[in-house]
Design a protein around this motif. Structure first.
Motif, PDB file in Angstrom:
ATOM      1  N   ILE A  95     -15.602 -28.844 -56.985  1.00 58.08           N
ATOM      2  CA  ILE A  95     -16.132 -29.339 -58.267  1.00 58.08           C
ATOM      3  C   ILE A  95     -15.026 -30.031 -59.067  1.00 58.08           C
ATOM      4  O   ILE A  95     -15.225 -31.109 -59.641  1.00 58.08           O
ATOM      5  N   GLY A  96     -13.845 -29.406 -59.110  1.00 57.96           N
ATOM      6  CA  GLY A  96     -12.731 -30.019 -59.830  1.00 57.96           C
ATOM      7  C   GLY A  96     -12.305 -31.344 -59.215  1.00 57.96           C
ATOM      8  O   GLY A  96     -12.023 -32.317 -59.928  1.00 57.96           O
ATOM      9  N   PHE A  97     -12.282 -31.405 -57.887  1.00 59.21           N
ATOM     10  CA  PHE A  97     -11.890 -32.624 -57.171  1.00 59.21           C
ATOM     11  C   PHE A  97     -12.820 -33.781 -57.514  1.00 59.21           C
ATOM     12  O   PHE A  97     -12.376 -34.868 -57.923  1.00 59.21           O
ATOM     13  N   PHE A  98     -14.119 -33.567 -57.378  1.00 58.05           N
ATOM     14  CA  PHE A  98     -15.065 -34.638 -57.671  1.00 58.05           C
ATOM     15  C   PHE A  98     -15.208 -34.870 -59.179  1.00 58.05           C
ATOM     16  O   PHE A  98     -15.523 -35.983 -59.614  1.00 58.05           O
ATOM     17  N   GLY A  99     -14.926 -33.817 -59.968  1.00 57.93           N
ATOM     18  CA  GLY A  99     -14.909 -33.998 -61.420  1.00 57.93           C
ATOM     19  C   GLY A  99     -13.824 -34.970 -61.843  1.00 57.93           C
ATOM     20  O   GLY A  99     -14.030 -35.803 -62.741  1.00 57.93           O
ATOM     21  N   GLY A 100     -12.643 -34.892 -61.183  1.00 55.62           N
ATOM     22  CA  GLY A 100     -11.575 -35.849 -61.462  1.00 55.62           C
ATOM     23  C   GLY A 100     -12.004 -37.265 -61.130  1.00 55.62           C
ATOM     24  O   GLY A 100     -11.718 -38.211 -61.876  1.00 55.62           O
ATOM     25  N   MET A 101     -12.702 -37.432 -60.010  1.00 58.32           N
ATOM     26  CA  MET A 101     -13.193 -38.758 -59.629  1.00 58.32           C
ATOM     27  C   MET A 101     -14.196 -39.293 -60.655  1.00 58.32           C
ATOM     28  O   MET A 101     -14.155 -40.469 -61.022  1.00 58.32           O
ATOM     29  N   VAL A 102     -15.105 -38.419 -61.096  1.00 61.66           N
ATOM     30  CA  VAL A 102     -16.102 -38.837 -62.091  1.00 61.66           C
ATOM     31  C   VAL A 102     -15.413 -39.249 -63.389  1.00 61.66           C
ATOM     32  O   VAL A 102     -15.776 -40.260 -64.012  1.00 61.66           O
ATOM     33  N   LEU A 103     -14.391 -38.486 -63.811  1.00 65.38           N
ATOM     34  CA  LEU A 103     -13.667 -38.802 -65.043  1.00 65.38           C
ATOM     35  C   LEU A 103     -13.050 -40.190 -64.991  1.00 65.38           C
ATOM     36  O   LEU A 103     -13.249 -41.007 -65.906  1.00 65.38           O
ATOM     37  N   ILE A 104     -12.315 -40.492 -63.918  1.00 65.38           N
ATOM     38  CA  ILE A 104     -11.643 -41.791 -63.853  1.00 65.38           C
ATOM     39  C   ILE A 104     -12.653 -42.912 -63.625  1.00 65.38           C
ATOM     40  O   ILE A 104     -12.460 -44.040 -64.097  1.00 65.38           O
ATOM     41  N   ALA A 105     -13.779 -42.618 -62.950  1.00 64.65           N
ATOM     42  CA  ALA A 105     -14.831 -43.620 -62.763  1.00 64.65           C
ATOM     43  C   ALA A 105     -15.483 -43.966 -64.101  1.00 64.65           C
ATOM     44  O   ALA A 105     -15.787 -45.134 -64.373  1.00 64.65           O
ATOM     45  N   LEU A 106     -15.676 -42.956 -64.961  1.00 61.27           N
ATOM     46  CA  LEU A 106     -16.258 -43.206 -66.286  1.00 61.27           C
ATOM     47  C   LEU A 106     -15.302 -44.027 -67.152  1.00 61.27           C
ATOM     48  O   LEU A 106     -15.730 -44.918 -67.889  1.00 61.27           O
ATOM     49  N   ILE A 107     -14.007 -43.722 -67.053  1.00 61.72           N
ATOM     50  CA  ILE A 107     -13.013 -44.516 -67.779  1.00 61.72           C
ATOM     51  C   ILE A 107     -13.120 -45.980 -67.349  1.00 61.72           C
ATOM     52  O   ILE A 107     -13.122 -46.891 -68.169  1.00 61.72           O
ATOM     53  N   ASP A 108     -13.199 -46.198 -66.037  1.00 59.65           N
ATOM     54  CA  ASP A 108     -13.350 -47.558 -65.503  1.00 59.65           C
ATOM     55  C   ASP A 108     -14.615 -48.231 -66.026  1.00 59.65           C
ATOM     56  O   ASP A 108     -14.611 -49.407 -66.389  1.00 59.65           O
ATOM     57  N   LYS A 109     -15.707 -47.480 -66.036  1.00 53.76           N
ATOM     58  CA  LYS A 109     -17.021 -48.042 -66.388  1.00 53.76           C
ATOM     59  C   LYS A 109     -17.055 -48.568 -67.817  1.00 53.76           C
ATOM     60  O   LYS A 109     -17.676 -49.583 -68.109  1.00 53.76           O
ATOM     61  N   PHE A 110     -16.351 -47.872 -68.710  1.00 53.20           N
ATOM     62  CA  PHE A 110     -16.422 -48.241 -70.121  1.00 53.20           C
ATOM     63  C   PHE A 110     -15.330 -49.209 -70.554  1.00 53.20           C
ATOM     64  O   PHE A 110     -15.209 -49.530 -71.727  1.00 53.20           O
ATOM     65  N   ASP A 123      -3.923 -19.271 -63.433  1.00 54.81           N
ATOM     66  CA  ASP A 123      -4.361 -19.752 -62.110  1.00 54.81           C
ATOM     67  C   ASP A 123      -5.622 -20.610 -62.203  1.00 54.81           C
ATOM     68  O   ASP A 123      -5.750 -21.625 -61.514  1.00 54.81           O
ATOM     69  N   MET A 124      -6.555 -20.179 -63.041  1.00 48.80           N
ATOM     70  CA  MET A 124      -7.810 -20.933 -63.169  1.00 48.80           C
ATOM     71  C   MET A 124      -7.560 -22.324 -63.732  1.00 48.80           C
ATOM     72  O   MET A 124      -8.025 -23.332 -63.174  1.00 48.80           O
ATOM     73  N   MET A 125      -6.820 -22.413 -64.842  1.00 55.33           N
ATOM     74  CA  MET A 125      -6.546 -23.702 -65.475  1.00 55.33           C
ATOM     75  C   MET A 125      -5.719 -24.591 -64.549  1.00 55.33           C
ATOM     76  O   MET A 125      -6.024 -25.773 -64.365  1.00 55.33           O
ATOM     77  N   PHE A 126      -4.687 -24.018 -63.949  1.00 56.44           N
ATOM     78  CA  PHE A 126      -3.835 -24.781 -63.038  1.00 56.44           C
ATOM     79  C   PHE A 126      -4.653 -25.320 -61.865  1.00 56.44           C
ATOM     80  O   PHE A 126      -4.525 -26.486 -61.488  1.00 56.44           O
ATOM     81  N   GLY A 127      -5.490 -24.474 -61.275  1.00 56.24           N
ATOM     82  CA  GLY A 127      -6.293 -24.894 -60.128  1.00 56.24           C
ATOM     83  C   GLY A 127      -7.241 -26.020 -60.470  1.00 56.24           C
ATOM     84  O   GLY A 127      -7.367 -26.995 -59.715  1.00 56.24           O
ATOM     85  N   LEU A 128      -7.914 -25.917 -61.613  1.00 55.42           N
ATOM     86  CA  LEU A 128      -8.861 -26.963 -62.014  1.00 55.42           C
ATOM     87  C   LEU A 128      -8.147 -28.275 -62.316  1.00 55.42           C
ATOM     88  O   LEU A 128      -8.626 -29.352 -61.948  1.00 55.42           O
ATOM     89  N   ILE A 129      -6.985 -28.191 -62.994  1.00 55.24           N
ATOM     90  CA  ILE A 129      -6.217 -29.404 -63.299  1.00 55.24           C
ATOM     91  C   ILE A 129      -5.765 -30.079 -62.004  1.00 55.24           C
ATOM     92  O   ILE A 129      -5.921 -31.291 -61.820  1.00 55.24           O
ATOM     93  N   PHE A 130      -5.220 -29.268 -61.084  1.00 59.47           N
ATOM     94  CA  PHE A 130      -4.711 -29.846 -59.840  1.00 59.47           C
ATOM     95  C   PHE A 130      -5.836 -30.431 -58.981  1.00 59.47           C
ATOM     96  O   PHE A 130      -5.663 -31.482 -58.360  1.00 59.47           O
ATOM     97  N   ALA A 131      -6.976 -29.748 -58.933  1.00 57.26           N
ATOM     98  CA  ALA A 131      -8.112 -30.288 -58.178  1.00 57.26           C
ATOM     99  C   ALA A 131      -8.558 -31.616 -58.789  1.00 57.26           C
ATOM    100  O   ALA A 131      -8.840 -32.591 -58.071  1.00 57.26           O
ATOM    101  N   GLY A 132      -8.608 -31.665 -60.133  1.00 55.83           N
ATOM    102  CA  GLY A 132      -8.975 -32.914 -60.813  1.00 55.83           C
ATOM    103  C   GLY A 132      -7.956 -34.013 -60.576  1.00 55.83           C
ATOM    104  O   GLY A 132      -8.320 -35.181 -60.373  1.00 55.83           O
ATOM    105  N   VAL A 133      -6.671 -33.653 -60.591  1.00 56.22           N
ATOM    106  CA  VAL A 133      -5.599 -34.617 -60.329  1.00 56.22           C
ATOM    107  C   VAL A 133      -5.740 -35.205 -58.922  1.00 56.22           C
ATOM    108  O   VAL A 133      -5.592 -36.425 -58.724  1.00 56.22           O
TER     109      VAL A 133
END
Length: 271
Positions: free
Chosen positions: A81-96, A217-227
């Motif tokens: 979820i974090g991995f694809f969430g990072g992709m969605v975030l940068i895709a939305l930045i691109d879109k706008f 661990d939770m915050m670090f894991g989500l950030i790294f997956a998003g990165v």
């Protein structure tokens, strides 16, 4: 490495990566031709580093942290979820970002020679300004990525910083060319290019002030997956298409493989 030393090291790497946009604008001013062979190879190399390190190292570091925080099954799900969430975030930045200000548009140094016939072109000035803003928006999450990676693993932070710095150089050209093209003002073109790169160290400061106090661990894991997701998206959507536009005789793919090999070797040496 102490806490202060760790912060300064991570911040320094992020600053180095961000200011590479200024290097791009200087290249635009002091070279007469775009070295397409080098840029194609370098952008491919940067993509190779970012894809390999994201999929082989960062993703699994994130997964280990999230499994440790929430158990085996939930940890695997949260990583994805974090991995694809990072992709969605940068895709939305691109879109706008308006299409004429998108930093994916390629500029060449040779276009600087045309400035005399285009001085005062408000549309080009607007495009250059939008490009600087777009790059700043892109650079903000990249700054968070570089900073958090360098804090957790200095070797990983160096690899990410170098990869991002390489891909920031043509972005600096993309800002400088239309602004100088429209105004003939080197200082203005350099200043906007330089300022767009400062978004990365600003991202580092935001990460330190707002994320570090909650870094478990939770915050670090989500950030790294998003990165990991952000870097894979940037590589596939930005770096490789840009490298192919500059491409000469598969230089971008040779660069891609070289980047992966160098990243693989560096990770093996630090086992």
């Amino acid at each position: 490495m102490g806490e202060v030393d760790g912060f300064m090291f991570a911040f320094g790497l992020t600053l180095f990566a961000g200011l590479a946009t200024g290097v791009g604008s200087l290249l635009a001013f002091f070279t007469s031709n775009t070295n397409t062979k080098f840029l194609s190879w370098a952008l491919g190399f940067s993509a190779g580093v970012m894809i390999y390190v994201s999929m082989i190292e960062i993703f699994f570091k994130a997964q280990d942290a999230l499994i440790n925080a929430s158990g085996d099954i939930m940890g695997h799900w949260l990583t994805v979820i974090g991995f694809f969430g990072g992709m969605v975030l940068i895709a939305l930045i691109d879109k706008f970002i308006p299409s004429h200000g998108n930093p994916h548009n390629i500029k060449k140094v040779e276009e600087m020679d045309k400035k005399s016939s285009a001085n005062g072109d408000g549309a080009l000035l607007k495009m250059g300004t939008f490009t600087a803003l777009a790059i700043a928006i892109h650079n903000f999450p990249e700054g968070i990525a570089t900073f958090t990676a360098a804090l957790q693993d200095p070797g990983l932070g160096i690899a990410i910083a170098i990869a991002i710095a390489i891909h920031n150089i043509p972005e600096g050209i993309a800002v400088a060319v239309p602004i100088y093209f429209s105004t003939g003002d080197r200082k203005k073109a350099f200043k906007l290019s330089f300022l767009s790169g400062l978004a990365e160290p600003i991202g580092a400061i935001v990460a330190f002030l707002f994320l570090m106090p909650f870094l478990n661990d939770m915050m670090f894991g989500l950030i790294f997956a998003g990165v990991a997701g952000i870097m894979v998206f940037i590589s596939l959507d930005e770096l490789l298409p840009a490298a192919k536009k500059y491409d000469e005789a598969h230089k971008s793919i040779y660069g891609l493989i070289s980047g992966m090999a160098v990243m693989a070797l560096s990770l093996l040496l630090f086992i």
